[in-house]
Scaffold this active site. Structure first.
Site, PDB file in Angstrom:
ATOM      1  N   LYS A   1     -31.419  21.549-103.810  1.00 34.36           N
ATOM      2  CA  LYS A   1     -32.865  21.036-104.138  1.00 34.36           C
ATOM      3  C   LYS A   1     -32.819  20.831-105.491  1.00 34.36           C
ATOM      4  O   LYS A   1     -33.155  21.806-106.509  1.00 34.36           O
ATOM      5  CB  LYS A   1     -33.711  22.069-103.583  1.00 34.36           C
ATOM      6  CG  LYS A   1     -35.435  21.549-103.815  1.00 34.36           C
ATOM      7  CD  LYS A   1     -36.334  22.626-104.601  1.00 34.36           C
ATOM      8  CE  LYS A   1     -37.274  21.818-104.768  1.00 34.36           C
ATOM      9  NZ  LYS A   1     -37.086  21.116-106.126  1.00 34.36           N
TER      10      LYS A   1
ATOM     11  N   GLU B   1     -29.935  32.640-112.627  1.00 40.78           N
ATOM     12  CA  GLU B   1     -29.781  32.286-113.791  1.00 40.78           C
ATOM     13  C   GLU B   1     -31.409  31.955-114.227  1.00 40.78           C
ATOM     14  O   GLU B   1     -31.683  31.093-113.863  1.00 40.78           O
ATOM     15  CB  GLU B   1     -28.773  30.932-113.914  1.00 40.78           C
ATOM     16  CG  GLU B   1     -27.290  31.247-113.478  1.00 40.78           C
ATOM     17  CD  GLU B   1     -26.627  32.034-114.530  1.00 40.78           C
ATOM     18  OE1 GLU B   1     -27.098  32.484-115.496  1.00 40.78           O
ATOM     19  OE2 GLU B   1     -25.505  32.564-114.338  1.00 40.78           O
TER      20      GLU B   1
ATOM     21  N   CYS C   1     -32.129  27.543-121.660  1.00 41.19           N
ATOM     22  CA  CYS C   1     -32.298  29.026-121.640  1.00 41.19           C
ATOM     23  C   CYS C   1     -31.552  29.645-122.563  1.00 41.19           C
ATOM     24  O   CYS C   1     -32.124  30.744-122.890  1.00 41.19           O
ATOM     25  CB  CYS C   1     -31.693  29.483-120.170  1.00 41.19           C
ATOM     26  SG  CYS C   1     -30.001  28.716-120.001  1.00 41.19           S
TER      27      CYS C   1
ATOM     28  N   GLU D   1     -40.967  32.522-123.519  1.00 44.42           N
ATOM     29  CA  GLU D   1     -40.061  31.414-123.987  1.00 44.42           C
ATOM     30  C   GLU D   1     -40.886  30.302-124.650  1.00 44.42           C
ATOM     31  O   GLU D   1     -41.948  29.722-124.014  1.00 44.42           O
ATOM     32  CB  GLU D   1     -39.430  30.910-122.675  1.00 44.42           C
ATOM     33  CG  GLU D   1     -38.016  31.458-122.424  1.00 44.42           C
ATOM     34  CD  GLU D   1     -37.495  30.824-121.153  1.00 44.42           C
ATOM     35  OE1 GLU D   1     -37.965  30.809-119.879  1.00 44.42           O
ATOM     36  OE2 GLU D   1     -36.174  30.315-121.126  1.00 44.42           O
TER      37      GLU D   1
HETATM   38  P1  NAP Z   1     -38.958  26.598-112.316  1.00 44.23           P
HETATM   39  O1  NAP Z   1     -40.314  26.186-112.344  1.00 44.23           O
HETATM   40  O2  NAP Z   1     -38.806  27.896-112.016  1.00 44.23           O
HETATM   41  O3  NAP Z   1     -38.309  25.600-111.384  1.00 44.23           O
HETATM   42  C1  NAP Z   1     -36.741  25.430-111.170  1.00 44.23           C
HETATM   43  C2  NAP Z   1     -36.569  24.908-109.775  1.00 44.23           C
HETATM   44  O4  NAP Z   1     -37.351  25.909-108.804  1.00 44.23           O
HETATM   45  C3  NAP Z   1     -37.083  23.913-109.561  1.00 44.23           C
HETATM   46  O5  NAP Z   1     -36.353  22.981-108.801  1.00 44.23           O
HETATM   47  C4  NAP Z   1     -38.593  23.841-108.692  1.00 44.23           C
HETATM   48  O6  NAP Z   1     -38.957  22.935-107.995  1.00 44.23           O
HETATM   49  C5  NAP Z   1     -38.061  24.852-108.134  1.00 44.23           C
HETATM   50  N1  NAP Z   1     -39.204  25.851-107.527  1.00 44.23           N
HETATM   51  C6  NAP Z   1     -40.503  25.981-107.763  1.00 44.23           C
HETATM   52  N2  NAP Z   1     -41.220  26.723-107.245  1.00 44.23           N
HETATM   53  C7  NAP Z   1     -40.638  27.148-106.298  1.00 44.23           C
HETATM   54  C8  NAP Z   1     -40.669  27.999-104.896  1.00 44.23           C
HETATM   55  N3  NAP Z   1     -42.065  28.647-104.874  1.00 44.23           N
HETATM   56  N4  NAP Z   1     -39.477  28.069-104.245  1.00 44.23           N
HETATM   57  C9  NAP Z   1     -38.512  27.556-104.251  1.00 44.23           C
HETATM   58  N5  NAP Z   1     -38.191  26.661-105.400  1.00 44.23           N
HETATM   59  C10 NAP Z   1     -39.217  26.497-106.180  1.00 44.23           C
HETATM   60  O7  NAP Z   1     -38.117  26.297-113.751  1.00 44.23           O
HETATM   61  P2  NAP Z   1     -38.085  25.137-114.779  1.00 44.23           P
HETATM   62  O8  NAP Z   1     -39.356  25.165-115.449  1.00 44.23           O
HETATM   63  O9  NAP Z   1     -37.662  23.980-113.953  1.00 44.23           O
HETATM   64  O10 NAP Z   1     -36.943  25.567-115.745  1.00 44.23           O
HETATM   65  C11 NAP Z   1     -37.134  26.019-116.737  1.00 44.23           C
HETATM   66  C12 NAP Z   1     -36.660  27.732-116.955  1.00 44.23           C
HETATM   67  O11 NAP Z   1     -35.304  27.526-116.166  1.00 44.23           O
HETATM   68  C13 NAP Z   1     -36.728  28.352-118.084  1.00 44.23           C
HETATM   69  O12 NAP Z   1     -37.289  29.724-117.888  1.00 44.23           O
HETATM   70  C14 NAP Z   1     -35.256  28.391-118.350  1.00 44.23           C
HETATM   71  O13 NAP Z   1     -34.941  29.411-119.304  1.00 44.23           O
HETATM   72  C15 NAP Z   1     -34.458  28.545-116.998  1.00 44.23           C
HETATM   73  N6  NAP Z   1     -33.060  28.234-117.414  1.00 44.23           N
HETATM   74  C16 NAP Z   1     -32.092  29.187-116.907  1.00 44.23           C
HETATM   75  C17 NAP Z   1     -30.949  28.873-117.051  1.00 44.23           C
HETATM   76  C18 NAP Z   1     -29.890  30.018-116.965  1.00 44.23           C
HETATM   77  O14 NAP Z   1     -28.633  29.323-116.713  1.00 44.23           O
HETATM   78  N7  NAP Z   1     -30.001  31.299-116.859  1.00 44.23           N
HETATM   79  C19 NAP Z   1     -30.446  27.350-117.176  1.00 44.23           C
HETATM   80  C20 NAP Z   1     -31.526  26.358-117.335  1.00 44.23           C
HETATM   81  C21 NAP Z   1     -32.821  26.914-117.326  1.00 44.23           C
HETATM   82  P3  NAP Z   1     -39.955  21.762-108.599  1.00 44.23           P
HETATM   83  O15 NAP Z   1     -39.260  21.088-109.568  1.00 44.23           O
HETATM   84  O16 NAP Z   1     -40.055  21.026-107.194  1.00 44.23           O
HETATM   85  O17 NAP Z   1     -41.256  22.371-108.756  1.00 44.23           O
END
Ligand code: NAP
Length: 485
Positions: free
Chosen positions: A180, A255, A289, A386
């Site tokens: 997804k 992650e 991240c 962040e």
């Molecule tokens: P996010 O809001 O957590 O969303 C990530 C994914 O989760 C998206 O596909 C989102 O779908 C989905 N999602 C949201 N709510 C969900 C739920 N209730 N159940 C299942 N899936 C759900 O994060 P983001 O804003 O896209 O990304 C930024 C974050 O990712 C930052 O905190 C960054 O540090 C972290 N990150 C970490 C790494 C690592 O390797 N550690 C790498 C890259 C990014 P939708 O888009 O449809 O809402």
């Protein structure tokens, strides 16, 4: 601009080898963050479509798990070649939906291909053990098996490579996948379906579903056929998915968010530190991240570091990612800009000084000026939150131990960086920092050969390196008795 006819721009989901709409016919609009124009739509699927994708993956798993590691490696190598043959088109698609500069997007697509190639080979080295038996007439074997169907959920900031890190080890191990992608950047995720079809992966081995995050997430976490959830995204959603996956005791890899410190000691090579700082801060407009969230600079070098950092920051070219020479694109959406503004307002109220930037860019939309904030202090919200934007807050410290303590004073533990020319200090600081990734005199360290993953609330498990395939395998102990030896 890429034509809508580009064959990678798929406005359908990939389930069981077919391209399908949502049952309801509902769709989500996808916007180009640089132009704010609609690129197209993707299906808004929910539980029913996700269940069908899981069932297709489960059916495909029955034969995929029996293929040889060598045959899987051959297909993965073809996938690698297909990605590289289409690197430019895939990178343009990525820029359109995500906004990063084209050179960064090409780098990301190249990294995706590199992960696939790496795991193609790692899959051939999934060794078991023959363990010395404590019994004369019995023998002990330890074997590794693919866990089964995996559910992969990825964020918008690296829409191609975050899936590569999951699909690569999963497919090489013999698992099948339901992925997804993030709703803001679904096309780079769906492109994996186009590529999989073209290189000849069997139907159902790779499935890609877009739509309601909570519905798709609930089905992936609750369906007992899914044996592993692999997630990259925010710590908040990661925790939620861990709780939900507990109901059927699935394996989880997480992650999550970071809060990277970047320490510069008095004895650092200043030019090298500034060069590293620019990459570690402003890559992807600060939306990674592993981007530096906090600079900690020792008193003796503070003013000179700030002067050079400001000078280098002012040279960054901001614009649409597809324009020549652009180094910083727009932020992903209005919410991201508002968060940056809130954190800057909080910081300046608490004594922070804007040395350059500090406001929305003249280009309008979600473009923001690359910013340096001096006299940052631990009372500011950006000490723990962040920023996910192009803001470099610079804190001051006096003693080595104080700098390390400030760097560790967070619930996160993903990446950190530090600059020194003292070998003893390099080891002391490296051992003192509670982070999963450490750059010593380097600001960009991710590579497929090394394990990537955080400590503390930044996550669980590793992606990349020889460790990256372990989470997709179950270990089985076999005792063979009655051998009459
Ligand atoms: P996010 O809001 O957590 O969303 C990530 C994914 O989760 C998206 O596909 C989102 O779908 C989905 N999602 C949201 N709510 C969900 C739920 N209730 N159940 C299942 N899936 C759900 O994060 P983001 O804003 O896209 O990304 C930024 C974050 O990712 C930052 O905190 C960054 O540090 C972290 N990150 C970490 C790494 C690592 O390797 N550690 C790498 C890259 C990014 P939708 O888009 O449809 O809402």
């Amino acid at each position: 601009m890429l034509k809508k006819t580009s064959h990678f721009l798929r406005e359908a989901n990939f389930i069981g080898g077919s391209w399908v709409e949502a049952d309801s016919g509902a769709a989500i609009e996808v916007t180009n963050p640089a132009t704010r124009q609609t690129i197209g739509t993707v299906p808004k699927c929910g539980r029913a479509e996700t269940r069908r994708a899981i069932e297709a993956a489960q059916e495909a798993f029955q034969s995929w798990k029996k293929t040889s590691a060598n045959d899987r490696a051959k297909l993965l190598r073809k996938l690698h070649d297909a990605i590289m043959d289409n690197q430019d088109a895939l990178a343009e698609l990525l820029v359109m939906e995500q906004g990063k500069p084209l050179f960064e997007a090409k780098g990301e697509v190249g990294m995706s291909a590199a992960y696939i190639l790496w795991f193609a080979e790692e899959g051939r080295r999934v060794y078991g053990d023959v363990v010395p038996s404590p019994w004369a007439d019995r023998r002990i074997l330890v074997t590794k098996e693919p866990v089964g169907v995996i559910g992969a959920i990825t964020p918008w900031n690296f829409p191609s490579s975050m899936l590569a890190r999951k699909l690569g080890p999963a497919l090489a191990a013999g698992c099948t996948a339901v992925a997804k992608p993030a709703s803001q950047t679904p096309y780079s995720g769906l492109a994996w379906g186009v590529l999989a079809e073209e290189v000849g992966f069997p139907k159902g081995v790779i499935n890609i579903v877009t739509g309601s995050a909570s519905e798709i997430g609930d089905e992936l976490t609750e369906n007992p056929l899914v044996r592993k959830i692999t997630f990259t995204g925010s710590t908040e959603i990661g925790k939620l998915l861990m709780q939900k996956a507990a109901g059927t005791v699935k394996k989880v890899s997480m992650e999550l968010g970071g809060n990277a410190p970047f320490l510069v000691f008095d004895d650092a090579d200043l030019d090298r530190a500034v060069e590293g700082a620019i990459i570690a801060k402003y890559r992807n407009s600060g939306q990674t991240c592993v981007c530096t969230n906090r600079f900690f600079v020792q008193d003796g070098i503070y003013d000179r570091f700030v002067e050079k950092l400001v000078e280098a920051t002012k040279k960054l070219k901001v614009g649409s990612g597809l324009e020549d020479g652009v180094q910083q694109g727009p932020l992903i959406d209005d919410g991201a800009v508002e968060k940056v503004e809130e954190l800057l307002a909080d910081a300046t109220e608490k004594g922070g000084k804007i040395a350059t930037g500090g406001k929305r860019h003249d280009l309008g939309g979600t473009f923001f000026e690359p910013t340096v904030l001096t006299e940052a202090s631990p009372r500011m919200r950006l000490m723990e939150e962040e920023i996910f934007g192009p803001v470099a807050p610079v804190f001051r410290f006096k003693e080595e131990a104080e700098g390390v303590a400030m760097a560790n004073d967070t619930s996160f533990g993903l990446a950190c960086y530090f600059y020194t020319s003292d070998l003893g200090r390099a080891f002391r600081v490296m051992e003192g920092l509670r982070y999963g990734l450490v750059g010593v005199n380097e600001g960009l360290i991710t590579t497929v050969e090394a394990p990537f993953g955080g400590f503390k609330e930044s996550g669980l498990g590793k992606e990349g390196g020889h460790q990256g395939i372990e989470d997709y395998l179950d270990t089985k102990y076999v005792c063979i008795g009655g051998l009459g030896l």
